[in-house]
Design a protein around this motif. Structure first.
Motif, PDB file in Angstrom:
ATOM      1  N   SER A   9      40.937  31.486  42.804  1.00  0.00           N
ATOM      2  CA  SER A   9      42.261  32.039  43.046  1.00  0.00           C
ATOM      3  C   SER A   9      42.401  32.278  44.542  1.00  0.00           C
ATOM      4  N   SER A  10      43.607  32.053  45.027  1.00  0.00           N
ATOM      5  CA  SER A  10      43.886  32.402  46.415  1.00  0.00           C
ATOM      6  C   SER A  10      44.347  33.856  46.490  1.00  0.00           C
ATOM      7  N   GLY A  11      44.607  34.458  45.301  1.00  0.00           N
ATOM      8  CA  GLY A  11      45.235  35.782  45.246  1.00  0.00           C
ATOM      9  C   GLY A  11      44.497  36.856  46.020  1.00  0.00           C
ATOM     10  N   GLY A  12      43.181  36.953  45.806  1.00  0.00           N
ATOM     11  CA  GLY A  12      42.402  38.015  46.447  1.00  0.00           C
ATOM     12  C   GLY A  12      42.327  37.846  47.950  1.00  0.00           C
ATOM     13  N   ILE A  13      42.148  36.610  48.425  1.00  0.00           N
ATOM     14  CA  ILE A  13      42.058  36.382  49.881  1.00  0.00           C
ATOM     15  C   ILE A  13      43.417  36.682  50.525  1.00  0.00           C
ATOM     16  N   ILE A  14      44.490  36.196  49.904  1.00  0.00           N
ATOM     17  CA  ILE A  14      45.821  36.439  50.481  1.00  0.00           C
ATOM     18  C   ILE A  14      46.079  37.947  50.559  1.00  0.00           C
ATOM     19  N   LEU A  15      45.757  38.653  49.487  1.00  0.00           N
ATOM     20  CA  LEU A  15      45.992  40.103  49.474  1.00  0.00           C
ATOM     21  C   LEU A  15      45.200  40.784  50.589  1.00  0.00           C
ATOM     22  N   TRP A  16      43.953  40.375  50.722  1.00  0.00           N
ATOM     23  CA  TRP A  16      43.087  40.929  51.774  1.00  0.00           C
ATOM     24  C   TRP A  16      43.724  40.660  53.149  1.00  0.00           C
ATOM     25  N   GLN A  17      44.106  39.409  53.367  1.00  0.00           N
ATOM     26  CA  GLN A  17      44.664  39.039  54.671  1.00  0.00           C
ATOM     27  C   GLN A  17      45.937  39.835  54.997  1.00  0.00           C
ATOM     28  N   VAL A  18      46.888  39.852  54.045  1.00  0.00           N
ATOM     29  CA  VAL A  18      48.175  40.492  54.369  1.00  0.00           C
ATOM     30  C   VAL A  18      48.002  41.993  54.552  1.00  0.00           C
ATOM     31  N   MET A  19      47.136  42.608  53.748  1.00  0.00           N
ATOM     32  CA  MET A  19      46.989  44.065  53.878  1.00  0.00           C
ATOM     33  C   MET A  19      46.311  44.416  55.191  1.00  0.00           C
TER      34      MET A  19
ATOM     35  N   HIS B 273      40.011  51.519  48.339  1.00  0.00           N
ATOM     36  CA  HIS B 273      39.118  50.380  48.199  1.00  0.00           C
ATOM     37  C   HIS B 273      39.770  49.391  47.233  1.00  0.00           C
ATOM     38  N   VAL B 274      40.023  48.188  47.725  1.00  0.00           N
ATOM     39  CA  VAL B 274      40.755  47.207  46.926  1.00  0.00           C
ATOM     40  C   VAL B 274      39.774  46.137  46.438  1.00  0.00           C
ATOM     41  N   ILE B 275      39.877  45.783  45.153  1.00  0.00           N
ATOM     42  CA  ILE B 275      38.969  44.810  44.541  1.00  0.00           C
ATOM     43  C   ILE B 275      39.827  43.669  43.992  1.00  0.00           C
ATOM     44  N   GLY B 276      39.614  42.460  44.518  1.00  0.00           N
ATOM     45  CA  GLY B 276      40.481  41.341  44.140  1.00  0.00           C
ATOM     46  C   GLY B 276      39.694  40.147  43.651  1.00  0.00           C
ATOM     47  N   PHE B 277      40.420  39.144  43.159  1.00  0.00           N
ATOM     48  CA  PHE B 277      39.753  37.968  42.581  1.00  0.00           C
ATOM     49  C   PHE B 277      39.525  36.891  43.645  1.00  0.00           C
ATOM     50  N   PRO B 278      38.306  36.357  43.701  1.00  0.00           N
ATOM     51  CA  PRO B 278      37.974  35.332  44.707  1.00  0.00           C
ATOM     52  C   PRO B 278      38.434  33.941  44.276  1.00  0.00           C
ATOM     53  N   PRO B 279      38.248  32.918  45.116  1.00  0.00           N
ATOM     54  CA  PRO B 279      38.526  31.541  44.699  1.00  0.00           C
ATOM     55  C   PRO B 279      37.752  31.200  43.427  1.00  0.00           C
TER      56      PRO B 279
ATOM     57  N   HIS C  48      31.980  20.980  27.063  1.00  0.00           N
ATOM     58  CA  HIS C  48      31.294  21.375  28.300  1.00  0.00           C
ATOM     59  C   HIS C  48      31.989  22.488  29.067  1.00  0.00           C
ATOM     60  N   TYR C  49      33.134  22.947  28.586  1.00  0.00           N
ATOM     61  CA  TYR C  49      33.855  23.971  29.360  1.00  0.00           C
ATOM     62  C   TYR C  49      33.026  25.264  29.425  1.00  0.00           C
ATOM     63  N   THR C  50      32.908  25.841  30.607  1.00  0.00           N
ATOM     64  CA  THR C  50      32.196  27.125  30.721  1.00  0.00           C
ATOM     65  C   THR C  50      32.996  28.121  31.542  1.00  0.00           C
ATOM     66  N   VAL C  51      32.787  29.389  31.225  1.00  0.00           N
ATOM     67  CA  VAL C  51      33.361  30.482  32.022  1.00  0.00           C
ATOM     68  C   VAL C  51      32.426  30.694  33.207  1.00  0.00           C
ATOM     69  N   LYS C  52      32.985  30.987  34.383  1.00  0.00           N
ATOM     70  CA  LYS C  52      32.132  31.256  35.545  1.00  0.00           C
ATOM     71  C   LYS C  52      32.255  32.708  35.951  1.00  0.00           C
ATOM     72  N   GLU C  53      31.105  33.310  36.229  1.00  0.00           N
ATOM     73  CA  GLU C  53      31.151  34.686  36.727  1.00  0.00           C
ATOM     74  C   GLU C  53      31.359  34.621  38.219  1.00  0.00           C
ATOM     75  N   ARG C  54      32.309  35.354  38.722  1.00  0.00           N
ATOM     76  CA  ARG C  54      32.613  35.352  40.162  1.00  0.00           C
ATOM     77  C   ARG C  54      32.430  36.757  40.719  1.00  0.00           C
ATOM     78  N   THR C  55      31.953  36.808  41.956  1.00  0.00           N
ATOM     79  CA  THR C  55      31.801  38.113  42.595  1.00  0.00           C
ATOM     80  C   THR C  55      33.135  38.520  43.207  1.00  0.00           C
ATOM     81  N   PRO C  56      33.701  39.646  42.759  1.00  0.00           N
ATOM     82  CA  PRO C  56      35.003  40.055  43.281  1.00  0.00           C
ATOM     83  C   PRO C  56      34.981  40.290  44.797  1.00  0.00           C
ATOM     84  N   LEU C  57      36.149  40.162  45.419  1.00  0.00           N
ATOM     85  CA  LEU C  57      36.292  40.437  46.850  1.00  0.00           C
ATOM     86  C   LEU C  57      36.607  41.924  46.995  1.00  0.00           C
TER      87      LEU C  57
END
Ligand code: DON
Length: 569
Positions: free
Chosen positions: A287-297, A279-285, A262-271
């Motif tokens: 992952s916390s990575g994209g939100i953290i990057l957005w916040q700190v920058m 223009h910075v394009i990051g990974f959404p939840p 049942h494992y599936t890949v999910k398509e996510r809309t980048p931040l």
């Protein structure tokens, strides 16, 4: 071009190697004598990854008519062979891409909690967290996502996966010589490999590993062949799946055949956000990575960082305080968006970020205890690959087993290591995970849920044209390393290589400490201590890979902290 030549092995090894190569090698690189190249400039395409053979494989498939997506597949598969500590079939990852036409792609192939997982599965009868179970052995593994991720990536690629997988099969079957770093890592995990496996895996050898030894992985080669012949079902069904489930049943593992099927890949809309004309394009939840990057920058954007000076106490303090605040939000609000409503808009709104920084006092440390949870009403081991191709496709992939060699359990008969990604969940509110990160409800374990990540593959465009492709491993230090790399390039106008190799620092709210690399300025360390910071030296932060283009030339830089290496043409 700055390159370090590794002569791996003696004369006997070289002669024997030449013989094997003549019979088998389809790719033009030599697995028995290769070169680590830290940076270079190219005209058409480049790959920066955690291992020279993996970068070469990526370039090789692009020379054969593949694009950056083909390269991402071939590079990851070779990493699964030549960099067993992090490259993987048994882990997961995130891929973010910007295609030539500007279209963005976000693929989430993060591991998921098995159906039998539950919130308290790592608590003993007294209610205490048992991190040895979430970090080691069969029970630590989430359902692997990598192979499904490779096949989802193939939808954007040109060449069949059956062809892209061949370099990995050859390397697993015929072997390759290991570097000094890999030898040291295998030696230091020997006892773990014995403890967490019922049959000692190929990583266990009677005598110590040394640089130049050949690592052959026949069982892994057979698994790769099943994937070559059957596609993703060659991993998620049939013999490989049966071997994985049999491995679970040897101990306390809970992954079932249904979980795998049942494992599936999910398509996510980048931040997406803007920073000083970029223009910075990051990974959404998840992952916390994209939100953290957005916040700190955004928290630092209004300050004249370049005027403060690179790694001046003033600049470092500002960045630390932004990091502290973003990580407090991570702990409270971030998790798998399919299970928990992550308030992305609220967390990244400029009003909120301004208000978050209103308690920032230049020259004085804020206490983490003073950064409280906001309320909203709004409904060491991972590896990174940066790729740019001749058509202008940008691909940024971070993939992980979580810890070095993941759970340390190899699926017997199938030759691949299982992740220990379950530890990225909050196994009990407030109990730190392997990287010291805490969490609560947002990241509690639920069947099918994906554990919160810090991975932060990133793309940057300028005037709507490709500019930077970057990312790194490093657990919670990932978003802060990416943050510093981008600031080094954008604010301090550094070359990609300098931006990657300059000392890094890190703050993650809890514990209330600033971590710095050994090479960090002792004077600035003292100045920070005077402001009230506790500053702790730690081992290397990240292994960042950057590719940067000015529209004419491509510059690639691999981190000097590891065996990371670039290739291109
Ligand atoms: O997804 C995450 O955030 C972690 N599993 C990443 C682990 C990592 O980067 C280890 N590398 N050094």
């Amino acid at each position: 071009m700055n390159s370090i030549s590794y002569f791996l092995g003696g004369i006997f090894l070289t002669l024997w190697a030449a013989d094997v190569r003549a019979q088998t090698s389809k790719a033009p690189f030599n697995p028995y004598h290769y070169t680590i190249t830290k940076n270079g400039q190219f005209n058409k395409a480049a790959v920066a990854s955690g291992h020279p053979l993996a970068s070469e494989a990526g370039v090789y498939v692009m020379r054969q008519g593949g694009n950056a997506f083909d390269a991402a597949i071939a590079t990851q598969l070779v990493l699964a062979v030549v960099y067993p500590g992090a490259g993987n079939l048994g882990g997961g990852g995130f891929l973010i891409a910007r295609k030539t036409d500007g279209k963005l792609v976000g693929l989430d192939y993060r591991e998921a909690a098995p159906a039998a997982a539950h919130r308290n599965m790592y608590l003993n009868t007294a209610g205490n967290a048992q991190t040895q179970l979430s970090q080691n052995g069969r029970m630590a593994a989430g359902i692997p996502g990598t192979v499904a991720g490779l096949f989802a990536t193939a939808q954007h690629a040109r060449l069949p996966v059956a062809r892209l997988i061949q370099p990995a099969i050859d390397l697993a079957e015929q072997g390759f010589v290991i570097t000094a770093k890999e030898a040291a890592a295998l030696n230091s995990h020997k006892n773990d490999f014995i403890q967490y496996n019922s049959v000692p895996p190929v990583f266990v050898k009677a005598t110590a590993w040394k640089a130049g030894d050949t690592l052959v992985q026949k069982e892994l080669a057979a698994t790769l062949r099943r994937i070559q012949q059957q596609g993703a079902p060659g991993f998620y069904e049939g013999e490989t799946a049966a071997l994985l489930v049999a491995e679970m049943q040897k101990g306390n593992g809970i992954i079932t055949l249904e979980d795998l099927r049942h494992y599936t890949v999910k398509e996510r809309t980048p931040l997406e956000f803007d920073y000083k004309g970029h223009h910075v394009i990051g990974f959404p939840p998840p992952s916390s990575g994209g939100i953290i990057l957005w916040q700190v920058m955004k928290m630092i954007e209004q300050y004249p960082l370049a005027q403060y000076g690179f790694q001046s106490a003033q600049a470092v303090q500002l960045m630390i305080e932004a990091e502290r605040r973003a990580f407090a939000d991570r702990a409270a609000h971030m998790g798998d968006p399919d299970f928990y409503k992550v308030p992305v808009q609220a967390l990244t709104s400029s009003t909120y970020l301004q208000q978050r920084m209103s308690s920032f006092t230049p020259g004085k440390a804020t206490r983490s205890s003073a950064i409280t949870e906001s309320r909203f009403t709004e409904s060491e081991e991972t590896t990174h690959i940066s790729i740019y191709d001749a058509e202008g496709n940008m691909v940024s992939v971070t993939t992980t087993l979580n810890g070095s060699y993941g759970s340390k359990t190899v699926v017997a008969g199938a030759g691949f290591l299982l992740n220990n990604e379950m530890d990225d969940f909050s196994i009990k509110p407030g109990v730190p995970n392997k990287y010291g990160a805490v969490g609560g409800e947002a990241n509690a374990i639920q069947p099918g849920k994906r554990m919160l990540s810090s991975m932060c593959p990133v793309l940057v465009t300028r005037h709507n044209k490709p500019y930077i492709i970057a990312g790194t491993p490093g657990g919670t230090t990932i978003p802060t390393s990416v943050f510093q790399t981008l600031v080094n390039m954008i604010d301090f106008r550094m070359s990609a290589a300098d931006a990657v190799n300059k000392p890094k620092f890190h703050h993650q709210w809890l514990p209330d400490e600033v971590y710095v690399e050994k090479s960090f300025s002792p004077i600035v360390k003292q100045q920070l201590e005077k402001m009230g910071y506790t500053v702790t030296e730690r081992a290397a932060i990240g292994r960042t890979e950057v590719i940067c283009t000015n529209g004419k030339q491509i510059t690639a830089a691999a981190d000097s902290r590891g065996d990371d290496s670039i290739a291109g043409f």
